[in-house]
Design a protein around this motif. Structure first.
Motif, PDB file in Angstrom:
ATOM      1  N   UNK A 160       0.818  -1.207   0.000  1.00  0.00           N
ATOM      2  CA  UNK A 160       0.000   0.000   0.000  1.00  0.00           C
ATOM      3  C   UNK A 160       0.854   1.262   0.000  1.00  0.00           C
ATOM      4  N   UNK A 161       1.983   1.246   0.700  1.00  0.00           N
ATOM      5  CA  UNK A 161       2.885   2.397   0.632  1.00  0.00           C
ATOM      6  C   UNK A 161       3.388   2.578  -0.794  1.00  0.00           C
ATOM      7  N   UNK A 162       3.561   1.463  -1.505  1.00  0.00           N
ATOM      8  CA  UNK A 162       4.034   1.530  -2.885  1.00  0.00           C
ATOM      9  C   UNK A 162       3.039   2.200  -3.815  1.00  0.00           C
ATOM     10  N   UNK A 163       1.785   2.407  -3.348  1.00  0.00           N
ATOM     11  CA  UNK A 163       0.833   3.165  -4.159  1.00  0.00           C
ATOM     12  C   UNK A 163       1.339   4.576  -4.438  1.00  0.00           C
ATOM     13  N   UNK A 164       2.253   5.053  -3.593  1.00  0.00           N
ATOM     14  CA  UNK A 164       2.821   6.379  -3.816  1.00  0.00           C
ATOM     15  C   UNK A 164       3.588   6.443  -5.132  1.00  0.00           C
ATOM     16  N   UNK A 165       3.918   5.274  -5.694  1.00  0.00           N
ATOM     17  CA  UNK A 165       4.560   5.263  -7.008  1.00  0.00           C
ATOM     18  C   UNK A 165       3.686   5.942  -8.051  1.00  0.00           C
ATOM     19  N   UNK A 166       2.363   5.779  -7.908  1.00  0.00           N
ATOM     20  CA  UNK A 166       1.461   6.396  -8.873  1.00  0.00           C
ATOM     21  C   UNK A 166       1.529   7.914  -8.762  1.00  0.00           C
ATOM     22  N   UNK A 167       1.545   8.413  -7.527  1.00  0.00           N
ATOM     23  CA  UNK A 167       1.674   9.852  -7.317  1.00  0.00           C
ATOM     24  C   UNK A 167       3.001  10.347  -7.876  1.00  0.00           C
ATOM     25  N   UNK A 168       4.083   9.589  -7.587  1.00  0.00           N
ATOM     26  CA  UNK A 168       5.397   9.963  -8.108  1.00  0.00           C
ATOM     27  C   UNK A 168       5.399   9.942  -9.631  1.00  0.00           C
ATOM     28  N   UNK A 169       4.705   8.952 -10.209  1.00  0.00           N
ATOM     29  CA  UNK A 169       4.646   8.871 -11.664  1.00  0.00           C
ATOM     30  C   UNK A 169       3.990  10.092 -12.282  1.00  0.00           C
ATOM     31  N   UNK A 170       2.926  10.591 -11.634  1.00  0.00           N
ATOM     32  CA  UNK A 170       2.259  11.794 -12.131  1.00  0.00           C
ATOM     33  C   UNK A 170       3.193  13.006 -12.043  1.00  0.00           C
ATOM     34  N   UNK A 171       3.915  13.112 -10.928  1.00  0.00           N
ATOM     35  CA  UNK A 171       4.830  14.253 -10.752  1.00  0.00           C
ATOM     36  C   UNK A 171       5.948  14.213 -11.788  1.00  0.00           C
TER      37      UNK A 171
END
Length: 322
Positions: free
Chosen positions: A268-279
């Motif tokens: 679930x912490x790895x979901x931040x990859x999606x946010x990072x991908x957008x940035x």
């Protein structure tokens, strides 16, 4: 993978958890960079197979000496876990990355990421069905918040054109991602994290190379200049960053995170990859995030916190397996 059954016992406070969260964040940021970098290479004429092969192969060259150092001559440990290392290399390394890059050739990056990152839900279901770790209400609420946040981050409410072929590739990538989280969190094997990362990268690059040689995977490369926003770079620059940062660092830190947090929380912490991908897409591809996407990022963070609280509740409420 017996320790998967003990995922609920992961300590959720103290220095070990803090370091695990730091490793998970580093892994998510590193993986998140891969989509924007690969997009430039694909536009410049590289095939998905060639891009993944160079990325994974370069990472294998870098991580292999570190894995041998961590193994410290304990070849019996490697022999006992050979099957798991091969599975990790085929599913979590070669399969997940190739399927994701193949998906983005047929559909938008956002929907492909959203489908792939249903993997945390798959991890929760697997731990429930296979090991009896029934998720509590807080975990389910956190998962719901994270899912809603991903919908907003990926801006799917405006309507996305989904390709059936792309969806199939993204679902295959989800299976690879779920395998990555589950195998990375298994501490029962005695295999050091660096050794697992090195073995998986070697197996993955070997499998991709064989498939390329027999013609199953198209291997097309180009020496054309690669363009990112207002920046143009030589073809080898994104390849080096893909290999060192988005593969070598990403896999090593991801395994370290899984060993400290357990597969459920780490996924679930790895979901931040999606946010990072957008940035990174904003910075490298001139895709400016909208306000609704920023709100979605906050919801993802809230969902991760909810899952973390659910981990604590589960750890207190479930008996310790024999």
């Amino acid at each position: 993978m017996s320790t998967m059954a003990d995922d609920a016992r992961v300590v959720v406070a103290g220095p070990r958890t803090a370091s695990g969260l730091a490793f998970a964040l580093a892994s998510a940021l590193s993986f998140g960079l891969s989509g924007a970098l690969a997009s430039g290479l694909l536009d410049a004429g590289w095939s998905a197979g060639a891009t993944v092969l160079v990325r994974v192969g370069l990472a294998a060259v870098v991580v292999l000496p570190l894995g041998l150092w961590a193994l410290d001559g304990r070849w019996d440990v490697l022999r006992r876990n050979a099957g798991m290392v091969i599975l990790y290399g085929l599913l979590a390394v070669a399969g997940a990355q190739f399927c994701y890059f193949s998906a983005v050739q047929h559909m938008q990056v956002g929907p492909a990421l959203l489908i792939e990152y249903t993997a945390p839900a798959a991890v929760v279901v697997w731990l429930w069905l296979r090991h009896g770790q029934r998720p509590g209400p807080i975990t389910l609420a956190g998962a719901g918040l994270a899912a809603l946040g991903l919908v907003l981050v990926l801006d799917l409410l405006s309507g996305a054109d989904l390709s059936p072929v792309g969806v199939a590739w993204a679902l295959a990538a989800m299976v690879g991602a779920a395998s990555y989280f589950l195998i990375s969190a298994d501490t029962s094997t005695g295999l050091p994290p660096l050794a697992l990362a090195a073995g998986g990268l070697v197996v993955g690059s070997t499998a991709l190379g064989v498939l390329g040689l027999v013609g199953v995977l198209p291997m097309r490369a180009s020496t054309a200049v690669v363009s990112y926003a207002d920046l143009e770079v030589s073809w080898w620059v994104p390849l080096v960053v893909l290999g060192l940062v988005t593969a070598a660092i990403a896999y090593c830190t991801g395994i370290a995170a899984g060993r400290r947090l357990g597969s459920r929380l780490a996924s679930f912490v790895a979901l931040l990859e999606v946010v990072a991908g957008v940035v990174f897409a904003w910075l490298l591809l001139d895709e400016l995030p909208r306000t609704i996407q920023l709100v979605g990022g906050l919801l993802v963070l809230a969902g991760v916190v909810g899952v973390k609280l659910g981990e604590r509740q589960t750890a207190r409420g479930e008996p310790t397996p024999a």
